[in-house]
Design an enzyme around this catalytic site. Structure first.
Site, mmCIF file in Angstrom:
data_model
loop_
_atom_site.group_PDB
_atom_site.id
_atom_site.type_symbol
_atom_site.label_atom_id
_atom_site.label_comp_id
_atom_site.label_asym_id
_atom_site.label_seq_id
_atom_site.Cartn_x
_atom_site.Cartn_y
_atom_site.Cartn_z
ATOM 1 N N SER A 15 32.499 33.224 72.502
ATOM 2 C CA SER A 15 33.053 33.164 71.095
ATOM 3 C C SER A 15 34.153 34.219 70.924
ATOM 4 C CB SER A 15 31.973 33.251 70.122
ATOM 5 O OG SER A 15 32.431 33.226 68.951
ATOM 6 N N HIS A 16 35.160 34.002 70.022
ATOM 7 C CA HIS A 16 36.227 34.967 69.736
ATOM 8 C C HIS A 16 35.856 35.315 68.291
ATOM 9 C CE1 HIS A 16 37.792 33.564 73.458
ATOM 10 N NE2 HIS A 16 38.472 34.768 73.558
ATOM 11 N N LYS A 20 30.494 36.162 64.155
ATOM 12 C CA LYS A 20 29.501 35.132 64.842
ATOM 13 C C LYS A 20 28.980 36.066 66.076
ATOM 14 C CE LYS A 20 31.008 30.799 65.725
ATOM 15 N NZ LYS A 20 31.544 29.754 66.606
ATOM 16 N N ASP A 76 29.222 26.312 68.263
ATOM 17 C CA ASP A 76 30.156 25.644 67.522
ATOM 18 C C ASP A 76 29.429 25.233 66.106
ATOM 19 O OD1 ASP A 76 32.969 24.667 67.476
ATOM 20 O OD2 ASP A 76 32.085 22.897 66.845
ATOM 21 N N PHE A 162 30.358 36.674 56.916
ATOM 22 C CA PHE A 162 31.548 36.158 57.369
ATOM 23 C C PHE A 162 31.846 34.703 56.651
ATOM 24 C CE2 PHE A 162 30.908 33.335 61.125
ATOM 25 C CZ PHE A 162 29.496 33.458 61.177
ATOM 26 N N GLY A 163 33.170 34.094 57.077
ATOM 27 C CA GLY A 163 33.311 32.773 56.872
ATOM 28 C C GLY A 163 32.905 32.336 55.452
ATOM 29 N N LYS A 185 19.664 37.003 56.313
ATOM 30 C CA LYS A 185 20.300 35.820 56.612
ATOM 31 C C LYS A 185 19.483 35.148 57.950
ATOM 32 C CE LYS A 185 24.714 33.886 57.941
ATOM 33 N NZ LYS A 185 26.036 34.108 58.370
ATOM 34 N N HIS A 197 21.368 28.697 59.979
ATOM 35 C CA HIS A 197 21.477 27.484 60.825
ATOM 36 C C HIS A 197 21.276 27.991 62.439
ATOM 37 C CE1 HIS A 197 25.055 29.587 59.551
ATOM 38 N NE2 HIS A 197 25.975 28.928 60.261
ATOM 39 N N ARG A 198 22.296 29.305 62.510
ATOM 40 C CA ARG A 198 22.341 29.987 63.812
ATOM 41 C C ARG A 198 21.027 30.558 64.149
ATOM 42 N NH1 ARG A 198 26.476 32.143 62.265
ATOM 43 N NH2 ARG A 198 27.689 30.563 63.171
HETATM 44 O O1 LIG Z 1 27.083 31.529 59.361
HETATM 45 C C1 LIG Z 1 28.157 31.267 58.827
HETATM 46 N N1 LIG Z 1 28.462 31.856 57.946
HETATM 47 C C2 LIG Z 1 29.856 31.586 57.397
HETATM 48 N N2 LIG Z 1 30.646 30.501 57.870
HETATM 49 C C3 LIG Z 1 30.330 30.124 58.830
HETATM 50 C C4 LIG Z 1 28.890 30.457 59.763
HETATM 51 N N3 LIG Z 1 28.905 29.711 60.951
HETATM 52 C C5 LIG Z 1 29.966 29.012 60.772
HETATM 53 N N4 LIG Z 1 30.878 29.296 59.598
HETATM 54 C C6 LIG Z 1 32.139 28.896 59.447
HETATM 55 C C7 LIG Z 1 33.149 29.626 59.572
HETATM 56 C C8 LIG Z 1 33.735 29.577 61.035
HETATM 57 O O2 LIG Z 1 35.024 30.133 61.413
HETATM 58 C C9 LIG Z 1 33.604 28.239 61.421
HETATM 59 C C10 LIG Z 1 33.091 28.029 62.934
HETATM 60 O O3 LIG Z 1 34.225 27.424 63.734
HETATM 61 P P1 LIG Z 1 33.913 27.639 65.042
HETATM 62 O O4 LIG Z 1 34.805 26.986 65.843
HETATM 63 O O5 LIG Z 1 32.666 27.096 65.603
HETATM 64 O O6 LIG Z 1 33.914 29.178 65.222
HETATM 65 P P2 LIG Z 1 35.392 30.190 65.447
HETATM 66 O O7 LIG Z 1 36.530 29.281 65.750
HETATM 67 O O8 LIG Z 1 35.325 30.858 64.081
HETATM 68 O O9 LIG Z 1 34.864 31.012 66.624
HETATM 69 P P3 LIG Z 1 34.625 30.617 68.191
HETATM 70 O O10 LIG Z 1 35.061 29.126 68.414
HETATM 71 O O11 LIG Z 1 35.633 31.415 69.058
HETATM 72 O O12 LIG Z 1 33.219 30.843 68.538
HETATM 73 O O13 LIG Z 1 32.434 27.722 60.599
HETATM 74 MG MG LIG Z 2 36.634 27.893 67.150
#
Ligand SMILES: O=c1nc[nH]c2c1ncn2[C@H]1C[C@H](O)[C@@H](COP(=O)(O)OP(=O)(O)OP(=O)(O)O)O1
Ligand SMILES: [Mg+2]
Length: 213
Positions: A15-16, A20, A76, A162-163, A185, A197-198
């Site tokens: 992940s970036h 997360k 994801d 976050f997010g 959380k 969820h995570r």
């Molecule tokens: O616990 C969470 N609390 C808040 N927001 C969250 C959570 N979990 C996912 N989210 C939202 C924001 C995230 O940016 C997107 C996932 O998108 P997603 O493509 O899986 O991740 P990402 O692009 O941020 O990082 P990466 O793909 O490098 O793992 O959904």
């Molecule tokens: Mg992503």
């Protein structure tokens, strides 16, 4: 068939996303892996061309496992709003744009809810979904899914997490994820089941792949 066990040693978190990665590191903490993130290894961020959480989790985990030669765990995830037909869903990161502006993304959700005529709490149901994919360099992979249901609140509350955390209040709780500590959380604490969820997906991953650690 039961999942393949993960042997102790190096594990790449594919992940970036800093928020997360922090949460996954916390969840992995008790198991003693030598954890390294995709960013630390300078691995590229694969394009998420899949149409499901599973497909995108697999893309990320497989890319990292092939490039690094180590088992890799990808997540994801997304925020799904029933009244918006499940949006932003797999597009949750993309709704925040190139600057990762989640204040804007949360506002977009609220504006779309207003346009859709949402008035009651029943119109404001939302959930977070996370799919973890663990991939080995030989191509074998395992999947684990976790979900948490709740209410989409407005205005945003809290500065933790976050997010979309500040606009999500899980069922049975008075506070948003943005108002909770990371431990709350996750659902850690005395006799409390996994909450996020995570954390729920991770619980399945641990039961399937980490048994005996
Ligand atoms: O616990 C969470 N609390 C808040 N927001 C969250 C959570 N979990 C996912 N989210 C939202 C924001 C995230 O940016 C997107 C996932 O998108 P997603 O493509 O899986 O991740 P990402 O692009 O941020 O990082 P990466 O793909 O490098 O793992 O959904
Ligand atoms: Mg992503």
């Amino acid at each position: 068939m039961s999942p393949r066990k993960l042997e102790p040693g190096k594990l790449v978190v594919a992940s970036h996303n800093k928020g997360k990665i922090r949460e996954i590191n916390e969840l992995l903490q008790p198991y003693g892996f030598d954890v390294v993130s995709a960013g630390e290894l300078d691995l590229p961020e694969p394009e998420e061309t899949g149409l499901t959480f599973e497909a995108n989790a697999s893309l990320k985990a497989q890319a990292a496992a092939k490039a690094s030669g180590f088992p890799s765990l990808a997540d994801d995830s997304g925020f799904c709003v029933a009244k918006l037909d499940g949006d932003p869903g797999i597009y949750s990161a993309r709704w925040a744009g190139p600057d990762k502006d989640f204040a804007m993304a949360m506002r977009t959700v609220e504006e779309k809810l207003q346009s859709a005529g949402a008035t009651t709490d029943a119109d404001r149901r939302g959930s977070f979904v996370a799919v973890l994919c663990l991939a080995w360099p030989d191509g074998h992979e395992e999947y684990f899914r976790g979900e948490v249901e709740g209410l989409v609140v407005w205005p945003p509350r809290g500065t933790q997490g976050f997010g979309y955390d500040p606009v999500f209040q899980p069922d049975g709780h008075e506070r948003t994820f943005g108002e909770m500590t990371s431990e709350e959380k996750h659902g850690w604490g005395k006799d409390t089941p996994a909450l996020s969820h995570r954390s729920r997906a991770f619980e399945k991953f641990a039961a399937g792949c980490l048994e005996g650690h």
